[in-house]
Design a protein around this motif. Structure first.
Motif, PDB file in Angstrom:
ATOM      1  N   ASP A   1      33.964  46.553  63.503  1.00  0.00           N
ATOM      2  CA  ASP A   1      35.204  45.777  63.419  1.00  0.00           C
ATOM      3  C   ASP A   1      36.115  46.363  62.332  1.00  0.00           C
ATOM      4  O   ASP A   1      35.749  46.388  61.152  1.00  0.00           O
ATOM      5  N   LYS A   2      37.279  46.811  62.733  1.00  0.00           N
ATOM      6  CA  LYS A   2      38.161  47.467  61.767  1.00  0.00           C
ATOM      7  C   LYS A   2      39.107  46.481  61.082  1.00  0.00           C
ATOM      8  O   LYS A   2      40.005  46.893  60.333  1.00  0.00           O
ATOM      9  N   ALA A   3      38.924  45.201  61.339  1.00  0.00           N
ATOM     10  CA  ALA A   3      39.724  44.149  60.684  1.00  0.00           C
ATOM     11  C   ALA A   3      41.225  44.446  60.717  1.00  0.00           C
ATOM     12  O   ALA A   3      41.922  44.303  59.695  1.00  0.00           O
ATOM     13  N   GLY A   4      41.714  44.879  61.864  1.00  0.00           N
ATOM     14  CA  GLY A   4      43.150  45.112  62.009  1.00  0.00           C
ATOM     15  C   GLY A   4      43.624  46.480  61.553  1.00  0.00           C
ATOM     16  O   GLY A   4      44.787  46.818  61.721  1.00  0.00           O
ATOM     17  N   HIS A   5      42.727  47.284  60.966  1.00  0.00           N
ATOM     18  CA  HIS A   5      43.118  48.629  60.537  1.00  0.00           C
ATOM     19  C   HIS A   5      42.928  49.629  61.673  1.00  0.00           C
ATOM     20  O   HIS A   5      42.142  49.400  62.595  1.00  0.00           O
ATOM     21  N   LYS A   6      43.628  50.749  61.568  1.00  0.00           N
ATOM     22  CA  LYS A   6      43.537  51.770  62.611  1.00  0.00           C
ATOM     23  C   LYS A   6      42.202  52.522  62.547  1.00  0.00           C
ATOM     24  O   LYS A   6      41.697  53.019  63.547  1.00  0.00           O
ATOM     25  N   HIS A   7      41.667  52.633  61.359  1.00  0.00           N
ATOM     26  CA  HIS A   7      40.420  53.381  61.161  1.00  0.00           C
ATOM     27  C   HIS A   7      39.518  52.624  60.192  1.00  0.00           C
ATOM     28  O   HIS A   7      40.008  51.886  59.343  1.00  0.00           O
ATOM     29  N   PHE A   8      38.207  52.904  60.301  1.00  0.00           N
ATOM     30  CA  PHE A   8      37.284  52.337  59.314  1.00  0.00           C
ATOM     31  C   PHE A   8      37.639  52.815  57.910  1.00  0.00           C
ATOM     32  O   PHE A   8      37.536  52.064  56.939  1.00  0.00           O
ATOM     33  N   MET A   9      38.085  54.053  57.805  1.00  0.00           N
ATOM     34  CA  MET A   9      38.416  54.573  56.473  1.00  0.00           C
ATOM     35  C   MET A   9      39.528  53.741  55.826  1.00  0.00           C
ATOM     36  O   MET A   9      39.445  53.418  54.628  1.00  0.00           O
ATOM     37  N   ALA A  10      40.544  53.376  56.628  1.00  0.00           N
ATOM     38  CA  ALA A  10      41.638  52.562  56.086  1.00  0.00           C
ATOM     39  C   ALA A  10      41.114  51.198  55.647  1.00  0.00           C
ATOM     40  O   ALA A  10      41.479  50.675  54.588  1.00  0.00           O
ATOM     41  N   LYS A  11      40.234  50.629  56.468  1.00  0.00           N
ATOM     42  CA  LYS A  11      39.654  49.330  56.125  1.00  0.00           C
ATOM     43  C   LYS A  11      38.843  49.437  54.827  1.00  0.00           C
ATOM     44  O   LYS A  11      38.948  48.579  53.939  1.00  0.00           O
ATOM     45  N   GLU A  12      38.086  50.499  54.713  1.00  0.00           N
ATOM     46  CA  GLU A  12      37.209  50.637  53.541  1.00  0.00           C
ATOM     47  C   GLU A  12      38.003  50.937  52.264  1.00  0.00           C
ATOM     48  O   GLU A  12      37.635  50.492  51.178  1.00  0.00           O
ATOM     49  N   ILE A  13      39.125  51.626  52.421  1.00  0.00           N
ATOM     50  CA  ILE A  13      40.005  51.840  51.258  1.00  0.00           C
ATOM     51  C   ILE A  13      40.564  50.477  50.801  1.00  0.00           C
ATOM     52  O   ILE A  13      40.555  50.153  49.615  1.00  0.00           O
ATOM     53  N   ALA A  14      40.991  49.683  51.778  1.00  0.00           N
ATOM     54  CA  ALA A  14      41.609  48.392  51.463  1.00  0.00           C
ATOM     55  C   ALA A  14      40.611  47.389  50.880  1.00  0.00           C
ATOM     56  O   ALA A  14      40.999  46.461  50.165  1.00  0.00           O
ATOM     57  N   GLU A  15      39.314  47.592  51.194  1.00  0.00           N
ATOM     58  CA  GLU A  15      38.285  46.654  50.702  1.00  0.00           C
ATOM     59  C   GLU A  15      37.939  46.841  49.234  1.00  0.00           C
ATOM     60  O   GLU A  15      37.231  46.016  48.642  1.00  0.00           O
ATOM     61  N   GLN A  16      38.414  47.929  48.643  1.00  0.00           N
ATOM     62  CA  GLN A  16      37.917  48.278  47.306  1.00  0.00           C
ATOM     63  C   GLN A  16      38.122  47.204  46.242  1.00  0.00           C
ATOM     64  O   GLN A  16      37.198  46.935  45.476  1.00  0.00           O
ATOM     65  N   PRO A  17      39.290  46.558  46.183  1.00  0.00           N
ATOM     66  CA  PRO A  17      39.415  45.518  45.158  1.00  0.00           C
ATOM     67  C   PRO A  17      38.318  44.452  45.277  1.00  0.00           C
ATOM     68  O   PRO A  17      37.756  44.018  44.264  1.00  0.00           O
ATOM     69  N   THR A  18      37.999  44.056  46.504  1.00  0.00           N
ATOM     70  CA  THR A  18      36.986  43.014  46.719  1.00  0.00           C
ATOM     71  C   THR A  18      35.585  43.486  46.328  1.00  0.00           C
ATOM     72  O   THR A  18      34.882  42.821  45.571  1.00  0.00           O
ATOM     73  N   VAL A  19      35.178  44.639  46.839  1.00  0.00           N
ATOM     74  CA  VAL A  19      33.796  45.057  46.580  1.00  0.00           C
ATOM     75  C   VAL A  19      33.599  45.455  45.115  1.00  0.00           C
ATOM     76  O   VAL A  19      32.532  45.207  44.533  1.00  0.00           O
ATOM     77  N   ILE A  20      34.630  46.019  44.510  1.00  0.00           N
ATOM     78  CA  ILE A  20      34.506  46.359  43.086  1.00  0.00           C
ATOM     79  C   ILE A  20      34.389  45.079  42.262  1.00  0.00           C
ATOM     80  O   ILE A  20      33.590  44.992  41.322  1.00  0.00           O
ATOM     81  N   GLY A  21      35.156  44.080  42.633  1.00  0.00           N
ATOM     82  CA  GLY A  21      35.055  42.781  41.962  1.00  0.00           C
ATOM     83  C   GLY A  21      33.637  42.223  42.042  1.00  0.00           C
ATOM     84  O   GLY A  21      33.098  41.699  41.057  1.00  0.00           O
ATOM     85  N   GLU A  22      33.014  42.388  43.201  1.00  0.00           N
ATOM     86  CA  GLU A  22      31.633  41.900  43.360  1.00  0.00           C
ATOM     87  C   GLU A  22      30.662  42.692  42.503  1.00  0.00           C
ATOM     88  O   GLU A  22      29.755  42.122  41.885  1.00  0.00           O
ATOM     89  N   ALA A  23      30.850  43.998  42.466  1.00  0.00           N
ATOM     90  CA  ALA A  23      29.953  44.833  41.652  1.00  0.00           C
ATOM     91  C   ALA A  23      30.085  44.450  40.174  1.00  0.00           C
ATOM     92  O   ALA A  23      29.083  44.311  39.463  1.00  0.00           O
ATOM     93  N   VAL A  24      31.315  44.247  39.718  1.00  0.00           N
ATOM     94  CA  VAL A  24      31.521  43.890  38.304  1.00  0.00           C
ATOM     95  C   VAL A  24      30.817  42.565  38.001  1.00  0.00           C
ATOM     96  O   VAL A  24      30.079  42.441  37.008  1.00  0.00           O
ATOM     97  N   ARG A  25      31.004  41.585  38.877  1.00  0.00           N
ATOM     98  CA  ARG A  25      30.371  40.274  38.642  1.00  0.00           C
ATOM     99  C   ARG A  25      28.851  40.364  38.599  1.00  0.00           C
ATOM    100  O   ARG A  25      28.199  39.706  37.806  1.00  0.00           O
TER     101      ARG A  25
END
Ligand code: F6R
Length: 364
Positions: A1-25
């Protein structure tokens, strides 16, 4: 599921604020003043040397972390490519912690390097994305980066999550060894906590980069330059661009320019300069001017003060939010990724499945 993005890479770039926030916590103590390693017992007080081994993008994360472990914690660090390390059979002295970084946890050379260190290093650590992988299982301590599944073959969110976890580990080492003032450490940790919102702001530079990428797509060769923490990032930017756009790209430490690569500069070679306004900025800018004096086309990626001071006469400038220099690699990874992504899109290549590449390299 690309969550509305054209590519998985675009989706994964956009996810960075969220996943980094989780790693920090995950790695932050409740009171926000320290680093915890859930389920792991590790003390850096008596560590004499850190040996870090990985391949590809994970290797560049290690190169970045070398600056952090040395400057913040005062631990000598050695970084090596797994395929070289394993066959060189380097001596591992007592007091050495061996640290392996791998998204998949299954990279054949990295796993072989880990096995070589068994019984020689004091402790074997890994920083992995796949928690049930071979590298995680065979380590004394496996630290998850919590990036979630990464599908795009070119690593994006795994890289920045690796950086985040490695920086937090370096801060823990600095605290264990009394190498950092408590106020300085708390300050960096609170900046890490605030990082997701700065990263969201950084993602807004996408439209600036899209235009530039269309122009880069016409180039045959592209150079990346950086100093200090921006040097490994220049390497990562060049790798990303090669992988998905198939344009030849090379990275150099800015100070190496005049020792050879400057011969490559002419009006057809775009040069990407990664230079936030940090302690090394003047040096980077003087290298950049050497490029411009030879008609090189400079794409300067910097912050507002940097653009003001160094932006004269450059071909293109991308302006990012200001950030503490220690955290800058995590932020500057985003334009490097977006530049590669949009250049590949402009060229019409298969972004998520670039030719000849596999997501997990389980043969050497
Ligand atoms: C680059 C890339 C590769 C991997 C390398 C190591 O975008 O994805 O260079 O970083 O093959 O893979 P892992 O991290 O799974 O050991």
């Amino acid at each position: 599921d690309k969550a509305g993005h054209k590519h998985f890479m675009a989706k994964e770039i956009a996810e960075q604020p969220t996943v980094i926030g989780e790693a920090v916590r995950h790695y932050l103590t409740q009171d926000g003043t320290g680093v915890k390693l859930p389920g792991a017992d590790l003390d850096f007080t008596k560590v004499d040397r850190l040996t870090m081994v990985a391949c590809g993008t994970a290797f560049y994360a290690c190169l970045t972390a070398k600056y952090w472990f040395e400057q913040l914690a005062g631990i000598p660090v050695e970084v090596d490519i797994a395929s070289e390390f394993r066959y060189r059979e380097p001596p591992i002295s007592k007091g050495t912690v061996a640290l392996f970084v791998s998204q998949s946890g299954e990279t054949a050379d990295t796993l072989a390097a880990l096995r070589y260190c068994e019984g020689k290093a004091d402790k074997i650590l890994s920083v992995v994305n796949v928690a049930e992988s071979s590298i995680a299982r065979e380590s004394d301590i496996a630290l998850p980066i919590l990036a979630g599944t990464e599908i795009g073959v070119a690593s994006t969110k795994a890289f920045t999550c690796q950086l985040t976890v490695l920086l937090m580990l370096a801060l823990k080492a600095a605290q264990d060894r009394g190498a950092i003032k408590a106020t300085k450490c708390t300050d960096l940790l609170s900046k890490l906590r605030a990082l997701p919102s700065v990263l969201n702001e950084t993602l807004d530079c996408e439209s600036q980069l899209e235009d530039t990428a269309r122009k880069l797509a016409e180039a045959k060769d592209i150079l990346f330059l950086g100093r200090g923490l921006m040097y490994p990032l220049a390497l990562e930017g060049a790798l990303k661009l090669k992988e998905i756009s198939y344009i030849h790209a090379e990275a150099y430490a800015s100070g190496e320019l005049k020792h050879g690569p400057i011969a490559l500069i002419d009006k057809h070679v775009p040069v990407v300069v990664l230079a936030p306004k940090d302690a090394l900025f003047e040096k980077s800018i003087s290298n950049m001017q050497e490029v411009m004096a030879r008609n090189g086309k400079v794409l300067l990626i910097t912050d507002k003060p940097g653009a003001k001071e160094g932006g004269d006469g450059v071909w293109q400038t991308v302006v990012l939010p200001e950030i503490d220099p220690v955290l800058s690699p995590i932020l500057y990874a985003i334009p490097a990724q977006l530049l590669a992504y949009h250049t590949a899109v402009a060229k019409g290549t298969d972004v998520d499945q670039p030719r000849n590449l596999a997501k997990s390299v389980t043969v050497e």
